[in-house]
Design an enzyme around this catalytic site. Structure first.
Site, PDB file in Angstrom:
ATOM      1  N   SER A  82     -47.754 -33.507  59.684  1.00 45.61           N
ATOM      2  CA  SER A  82     -47.131 -33.405  58.538  1.00 45.61           C
ATOM      3  C   SER A  82     -47.934 -33.522  57.146  1.00 45.61           C
ATOM      4  O   SER A  82     -48.880 -33.142  57.132  1.00 45.61           O
ATOM      5  CB  SER A  82     -45.939 -34.284  58.545  1.00 45.61           C
ATOM      6  OG  SER A  82     -44.769 -33.867  57.677  1.00 45.61           O
ATOM      7  N   ASP A 207     -38.394 -26.390  63.885  1.00 44.12           N
ATOM      8  CA  ASP A 207     -38.694 -27.312  62.649  1.00 44.12           C
ATOM      9  C   ASP A 207     -37.827 -26.838  61.413  1.00 44.12           C
ATOM     10  O   ASP A 207     -38.137 -25.581  60.919  1.00 44.12           O
ATOM     11  CB  ASP A 207     -40.189 -27.307  62.390  1.00 44.12           C
ATOM     12  CG  ASP A 207     -40.781 -28.232  61.358  1.00 44.12           C
ATOM     13  OD1 ASP A 207     -40.000 -28.798  60.767  1.00 44.12           O
ATOM     14  OD2 ASP A 207     -41.923 -28.738  61.541  1.00 44.12           O
ATOM     15  N   HIS A 235     -39.682 -31.119  64.150  1.00 43.53           N
ATOM     16  CA  HIS A 235     -40.946 -31.625  63.303  1.00 43.53           C
ATOM     17  C   HIS A 235     -41.666 -32.576  63.844  1.00 43.53           C
ATOM     18  O   HIS A 235     -42.986 -32.967  63.526  1.00 43.53           O
ATOM     19  CB  HIS A 235     -40.465 -32.040  61.872  1.00 43.53           C
ATOM     20  CG  HIS A 235     -41.424 -32.313  60.859  1.00 43.53           C
ATOM     21  ND1 HIS A 235     -42.170 -31.068  60.357  1.00 43.53           N
ATOM     22  CD2 HIS A 235     -41.731 -33.243  60.220  1.00 43.53           C
ATOM     23  CE1 HIS A 235     -42.902 -31.495  59.515  1.00 43.53           C
ATOM     24  NE2 HIS A 235     -42.954 -33.097  59.282  1.00 43.53           N
TER      25      HIS A 235
END
Length: 255
Positions: A82, A207, A235
């Site tokens: 991320s 996601d 995610h």
């Protein structure tokens, strides 16, 4: 109080650095650390402002990079999840002698959506910024729920994330704010063709923060890179499908 970032180093083999995402800390990797330490010398870091590095702060990707450079191994495989993927990509672009291979996990060169680019709606990011000033603990919990949303094991995933994150000191609000600003403003798309090392991009099919369309768009920009999509994950694929995640890393590292 130490001015150094908190690094946890364990295992034997080629050097591999693990970078967590926004609002999290290095403890999120624990499930995969147990598997990967048999194959790699792992370097798990708490980024400035998070976990055991909560007393530190960095306002930009380069400020984070400068703190990482103090103890980072050279010629390592860098794995960034991320927001950590933005950090790892920045390292690969500007400090390439430290990065032999680059792996991004549920990451994007530009997280905020715009006209023809999928991503997080700017109003979602600004809502998080507003909530942060009122109650950052609840905001981080909300973000965890958002990260797991869509995964068949969402409830368990959130539980695992919470357990990991709350096992270490809470992040400092200043760094949380700076991180949200990076997610809202950073755009590395034009820089990606300058990457020289092998790259693997990992995504979760479900996601909601980094839509799968991003994977397709980046295939055109990075034709030499590899990609893999975890079908059951949202995610946080390393929490939802840890065995498959480790398999992907081992396979890529061995090439």
């Amino acid at each position: 109080m130490s001015t150094d970032l908190h690094w946890q180093t364990q295992g034997q083999g080629p050097d591999l650095v693990l970078l967590h995402g926004w609002g999290m800390n290095g403890a999120v990797w624990q499930q995969v650390v147990e598997r990967l330490e048999l194959h790699f010398r792992l370097h798990v870091v708490d980024l400035p402002g998070y976990g055991h590095s909560a007393h530190l702060h960095a306002a930009s990707l380069e400020e984070i990079a400068q703190q990482l450079l103090e103890h980072a191994p050279k010629q390592a495989i860098w794995v960034g999840w991320s927001l950590g993927g933005l950090v790892a990509t920045h390292m690969a672009l500007h400090h390439a002698d430290y990065v032999s291979k680059l792996v991004t996990v549920a990451s994007s060169p530009k997280f905020a959506a715009e006209a023809r680019w999928r991503g997080i709606q700017p109003q979602v990011l600004s809502a998080f910024t507003e909530q942060l000033s009122e109650d950052f603990h609840t905001t981080v919990e909300r973000f965890m729920a958002l990260q797991a949303m869509g995964s068949p094991s969402a409830r368990q995933d959130v539980k695992n994330l919470k357990q990991a994150v709350f096992s270490r000191p809470q992040p400092n609000p200043q760094s949380l704010l700076a991180g949200l600003q990076m997610l809202a403003e950073v755009d590395l798309r034009d820089h990606l063709p300058h990457l020289t090392m092998p790259m693997l991009r990992l995504y979760g099919r479900l996601d909601g923060l980094v839509p799968i369309k991003v994977a397709q768009d980046l295939e055109k920009v990075l034709p030499a890179s590899e990609q893999f999509i975890f079908t059951q994950s949202s995610h946080a694929p390393f929490i939802t499908e840890p065995e498959s995640f480790c398999h992907q890393l081992l396979s890529f590292a061995g090439k």
